[in-house]
Scaffold this active site. Structure first.
Site, mmCIF file in Angstrom:
data_model
loop_
_atom_site.group_PDB
_atom_site.id
_atom_site.type_symbol
_atom_site.label_atom_id
_atom_site.label_comp_id
_atom_site.label_asym_id
_atom_site.label_seq_id
_atom_site.Cartn_x
_atom_site.Cartn_y
_atom_site.Cartn_z
ATOM 1 N N LYS A 186 -11.814 0.788 0.862
ATOM 2 C CA LYS A 186 -12.244 2.138 0.475
ATOM 3 C C LYS A 186 -12.263 2.339 -1.042
ATOM 4 O O LYS A 186 -13.161 3.010 -1.568
ATOM 5 C CB LYS A 186 -11.350 3.195 1.135
ATOM 6 C CG LYS A 186 -11.525 3.286 2.643
ATOM 7 C CD LYS A 186 -10.671 4.400 3.228
ATOM 8 C CE LYS A 186 -10.788 4.460 4.730
ATOM 9 N NZ LYS A 186 -10.007 5.575 5.303
ATOM 10 N N GLY B 134 4.298 9.549 3.006
ATOM 11 C CA GLY B 134 3.412 8.485 2.568
ATOM 12 C C GLY B 134 2.546 8.943 1.412
ATOM 13 O O GLY B 134 2.355 10.148 1.195
ATOM 14 N N ALA B 135 2.013 7.969 0.657
ATOM 15 C CA ALA B 135 1.213 8.308 -0.517
ATOM 16 C C ALA B 135 0.019 7.369 -0.682
ATOM 17 O O ALA B 135 -0.440 7.126 -1.787
ATOM 18 C CB ALA B 135 2.086 8.270 -1.773
#
Length: 282
Positions: free
Chosen positions: A65, A128-129
């Protein structure tokens, strides 16, 4: 015949061909949507050549991505904000990229919880990051929340999101170390897991939901299993839950419309098809 694809590495687990195949059949469209496994070293060449291979466009998934963001010529505002692209197409000879993860998550939340759910949410806690977390933070920033906590084992990644996104909204963004989770848990009416913890084959997510507010909503973007241990624990505490399958289904809508010229719907029959496939693959 219009052709589209999903590209990633690995890719055999993807349910996207089932989703788009269902819509092609529903609308009587002579088209195809196929999995293409491309390693990172070859992704740039693939991005430049897919149109020559007869594809109108496609979806991009892990781990490509960010590379797709760099590789396209033009990007939507959403993609620019997230610095990641999951949908590509050719328009007037130009390679475009978009990111529909934001739309997928927020549409699923709105349809699952009903209009105005955010009026009862002051704070959200994102676990989450990574790329998915960035999309979810972007979507929640556009709603009437006061604060979004972002907790990650490597706090620097959470701090990166705060740095990159704070300018887009008055909603306060706060980076947290994983050990400081409990301080935000008790204040957060929306809790979203974007990590792989709790996914089939991965370690569990150990979160004490007894510390969460009694009106909290718990969402997990993991959809294998459909009801993760986190969601099962939330139900046991009487909390509302939102599973991860809806995000997958709704993020697919804009791409299909872009490539095949028809806007499809996420129906109970489509969801049942994917659920049955998930059950059969256990």
């Amino acid at each position: 015949m219009t052709k589209a694809f999903i590209v990633g590495h690995p890719i055999k687990h993807s349910r996207s061909p089932l989703i788009h195949g269902f819509w092609l059949k529903t609308h009587g469209i002579a088209g195809s949507y196929e999995r293409i496994d491309v390693e990172s070293v070859n992704f740039g060449d693939f991005l430049k050549s897919f149109h020559e291979q007869g594809f109108a466009g496609g979806n991009v998934t892990i781990p490509h991505k960010e590379a797709a963001f760099s590789g396209v010529a033009r990007r939507t505002e959403r993609a620019e904000r997230l610095k990641a692209v999951n949908t590509v197409w050719i328009e007037n000879g130009v390679l475009w990229g978009d990111n529909t993860d934001v739309l997928g998550f927020m549409t699923n939340l709105d349809l699952s919880l009903g209009t105005g759910w955010e009026q009862h949410v002051d704070n959200a806690l994102i676990l989450g990051a990574g790329g998915a977390a960035r999309g979810i933070v972007a979507g929640l920033q556009d709603r009437s929340l006061k604060r979004i906590f972002i907790a990650n084992r490597t706090i620097a990644k959470a701090e990166d999101i705060v740095r990159d996104f704070q300018r887009y909204s008055a909603v306060e963004l706060v980076a947290l170390a994983w050990d400081d989770l409990d301080s935000a848990l008790g204040q957060s009416q929306l809790i979203v897991n974007t990590t792989s913890l709790g996914m089939a084959g991965q370690p569990p997510l150990n979160l004490d939901l007894a510390k969460a507010p009694g009106n909290a909503i718990v969402s997990d973007i993991v959809y294998v299993p459909l009801k993760t241990p986190l969601l099962a624990a939330a139900e046991a505490h009487g909390l509302r839950i939102v599973d991860g399958l809806g995000m997958l289904l709704h993020q697919a809508v804009p791409g299909f419309e872009r490539w095949f010229g028809v806007r499809p719907e996420v129906t109970p029959d489509l969801r049942a098809l994917i659920v049955a496939d998930l059950e059969s693959s256990k």
